[in-house]
Design a protein around this motif. Structure first.
Motif, mmCIF file in Angstrom:
data_model
loop_
_atom_site.group_PDB
_atom_site.id
_atom_site.type_symbol
_atom_site.label_atom_id
_atom_site.label_comp_id
_atom_site.label_asym_id
_atom_site.label_seq_id
_atom_site.Cartn_x
_atom_site.Cartn_y
_atom_site.Cartn_z
ATOM 1 N N LEU A 52 0.810 -1.216 0.000
ATOM 2 C CA LEU A 52 0.000 0.000 0.000
ATOM 3 C C LEU A 52 0.845 1.268 0.000
ATOM 4 O O LEU A 52 0.622 2.173 -0.812
ATOM 5 N N THR A 53 1.815 1.365 0.890
ATOM 6 C CA THR A 53 2.608 2.593 1.000
ATOM 7 C C THR A 53 3.361 2.889 -0.285
ATOM 8 O O THR A 53 3.382 4.040 -0.767
ATOM 9 N N HIS A 74 -7.800 -1.359 3.889
ATOM 10 C CA HIS A 74 -6.906 -0.199 3.837
ATOM 11 C C HIS A 74 -7.439 1.097 4.454
ATOM 12 O O HIS A 74 -6.749 2.113 4.426
ATOM 13 N N LYS A 75 -8.649 1.108 4.996
ATOM 14 C CA LYS A 75 -9.277 2.386 5.348
ATOM 15 C C LYS A 75 -8.568 3.123 6.483
ATOM 16 O O LYS A 75 -8.483 4.355 6.458
ATOM 17 N N VAL A 76 -8.051 2.394 7.450
ATOM 18 C CA VAL A 76 -7.316 3.032 8.549
ATOM 19 C C VAL A 76 -5.912 3.421 8.094
ATOM 20 O O VAL A 76 -5.449 4.543 8.340
ATOM 21 N N ALA A 77 -5.232 2.515 7.417
ATOM 22 C CA ALA A 77 -3.867 2.794 6.952
ATOM 23 C C ALA A 77 -3.840 3.964 5.977
ATOM 24 O O ALA A 77 -2.932 4.802 6.015
ATOM 25 N N ALA A 78 -4.839 4.047 5.102
ATOM 26 C CA ALA A 78 -4.886 5.135 4.125
ATOM 27 C C ALA A 78 -5.082 6.483 4.801
ATOM 28 O O ALA A 78 -4.542 7.504 4.352
ATOM 29 N N ALA A 79 -5.835 6.512 5.898
ATOM 30 C CA ALA A 79 -6.040 7.766 6.627
ATOM 31 C C ALA A 79 -4.708 8.303 7.144
ATOM 32 O O ALA A 79 -4.459 9.520 7.137
ATOM 33 N N ARG A 80 -3.848 7.408 7.573
ATOM 34 C CA ARG A 80 -2.535 7.818 8.082
ATOM 35 C C ARG A 80 -1.639 8.347 6.968
ATOM 36 O O ARG A 80 -0.712 9.126 7.224
ATOM 37 N N LEU A 81 -1.886 7.922 5.731
ATOM 38 C CA LEU A 81 -1.077 8.370 4.607
ATOM 39 C C LEU A 81 -1.554 9.697 4.016
ATOM 40 O O LEU A 81 -0.816 10.333 3.260
ATOM 41 N N CYS A 82 -2.783 10.110 4.356
ATOM 42 C CA CYS A 82 -3.331 11.351 3.809
ATOM 43 C C CYS A 82 -2.633 12.577 4.403
ATOM 44 O O CYS A 82 -2.174 12.567 5.539
ATOM 45 N N HIS A 107 -6.217 14.305 0.155
ATOM 46 C CA HIS A 107 -7.219 14.777 1.105
ATOM 47 C C HIS A 107 -8.278 13.692 1.274
ATOM 48 O O HIS A 107 -8.979 13.336 0.329
ATOM 49 N N GLY A 108 -8.382 13.137 2.484
ATOM 50 C CA GLY A 108 -9.248 11.986 2.712
ATOM 51 C C GLY A 108 -10.589 12.335 3.317
ATOM 52 O O GLY A 108 -10.703 13.258 4.119
ATOM 53 N N ALA A 109 -11.615 11.573 2.935
ATOM 54 C CA ALA A 109 -12.973 11.758 3.449
ATOM 55 C C ALA A 109 -13.556 10.409 3.833
ATOM 56 O O ALA A 109 -13.041 9.351 3.452
ATOM 57 N N GLN A 110 -14.661 10.461 4.562
ATOM 58 C CA GLN A 110 -15.305 9.243 5.054
ATOM 59 C C GLN A 110 -16.807 9.345 4.831
ATOM 60 O O GLN A 110 -17.473 10.204 5.404
ATOM 61 N N PHE A 111 -17.338 8.466 3.975
ATOM 62 C CA PHE A 111 -18.762 8.463 3.653
ATOM 63 C C PHE A 111 -19.462 7.175 4.077
ATOM 64 O O PHE A 111 -20.671 7.036 3.883
#
Length: 273
Positions: A52-53, A74-82, A107-111
């Motif tokens: 992922l990284t 990946h939803k938690v890991a991706a938040a850390r990369l934003c 720029h990350g969002a959560q829907f």
């Protein structure tokens, strides 16, 4: 413009997942892009946690990438990369859609949370005052937990293999609700009037649900977001009993126009008409 009219100016909305075969976002979102006249196409990419990284770093550099959608795991890991997050994504600590800006920043969002509660449609009222079992405290589970806290349930029992994730999610619910309505699930979890599976359990044949399905009754509301392209054992049993059910397509359909708008560069919460 149809979803297959790809040219040198087409921008890509990538969807990362592991597994990725079950992903429905491209099928649902490409017609929305086409109807709005956007030269934008969604495509799935099989990205494992170990890559992922590195994959993220490459996509950050590609100017024709409009953004990235992320699904399990990946939803938690991706938040850390934003580089930045919307308020909801920051509180939840997870994202499911990312905008790539012209300078390569993400720029990350959560829907997922709003998608889940809206996807319940007429059954949404059953969350109020209910005892709820939430299986999963990962990215999707946290987003759903955040949304549940605003629906005034009596209690939310959280179950996950990771104790730290359980603690985070219990604290999130109680903080948003302003009272101690959440706790770690115990042996009485099966008594809940609402069962929510926010994990990949059920995607693979032979997956064993961690709560006895015999505890289900016809009055139980069962939501299984793992179910997209096929029925899980949990949903099959619930439907045999005549339970009210909801699957991952309900959640995805409820949020897809918001994801489309965000992928096209609009502010989070602005649908693509």
């Amino acid at each position: 413009m149809s979803p297959v009219d790809i040219d040198g100016s087409t921008r890509i909305y990538a969807v990362f997942g592991d597994p990725v075969k079950q992903v429905q976002t491209p099928r649902l979102i490409n017609p929305i892009f086409a109807a709005a006249g956007c030269n934008l196409v969604a495509a799935p990419f099989h990205v494992t946690p170990s890559t992922l990284t590195a994959t993220w770093a490459v996509f950050r550099q590609l100017s024709n990438i409009a953004g990235i959608g992320v699904t399990v795991p990946h939803k938690v890991a991706a938040a850390r990369l934003c580089d930045s997050l919307t308020d909801a994504a920051r509180q939840v600590g997870a994202v499911n859609s990312i905008q790539r800006h012209a300078d390569g920043s993400m720029h990350g969002a959560q829907f997922d949370g709003i998608g889940f509660v809206q996807g319940l449609a007429s059954a949404r009222f059953r969350l109020k005052g209910a005892e709820i079992l939430l299986l999963g405290a990962g990215g999707a589970g946290r987003a759903i937990a955040h949304a549940l806290a605003a629906e005034a349930p009596a209690r939310v029992m959280v179950m996950d293999r990771d104790p730290e994730s359980v603690a985070f999610t219990v604290d999130l619910i109680n903080r948003v609700a302003g009272e101690g309505i959440a706790r770690k699930a115990g042996r009485d979890a099966g008594r809940a009037a609402v069962w929510i599976n926010a994990t990949p359990v059920g995607l693979k044949p032979g997956d064993e649900f961690p709560v006895e399905l015999a505890a289900l009754t016809p009055d139980t509301l069962v939501a299984d977001i793992a179910s997209l392209s096929r029925e899980t054992e949990l949903l099959a049993r619930a439907r045999e009993l005549g339970c009210t059910t909801s699957d991952g397509n309900d959640m995805l359909n409820a949020q897809i126009s918001l994801i489309a708008g965000f992928a096209a560069g609009h502010e989070a919460g602005s649908p693509l008409a």
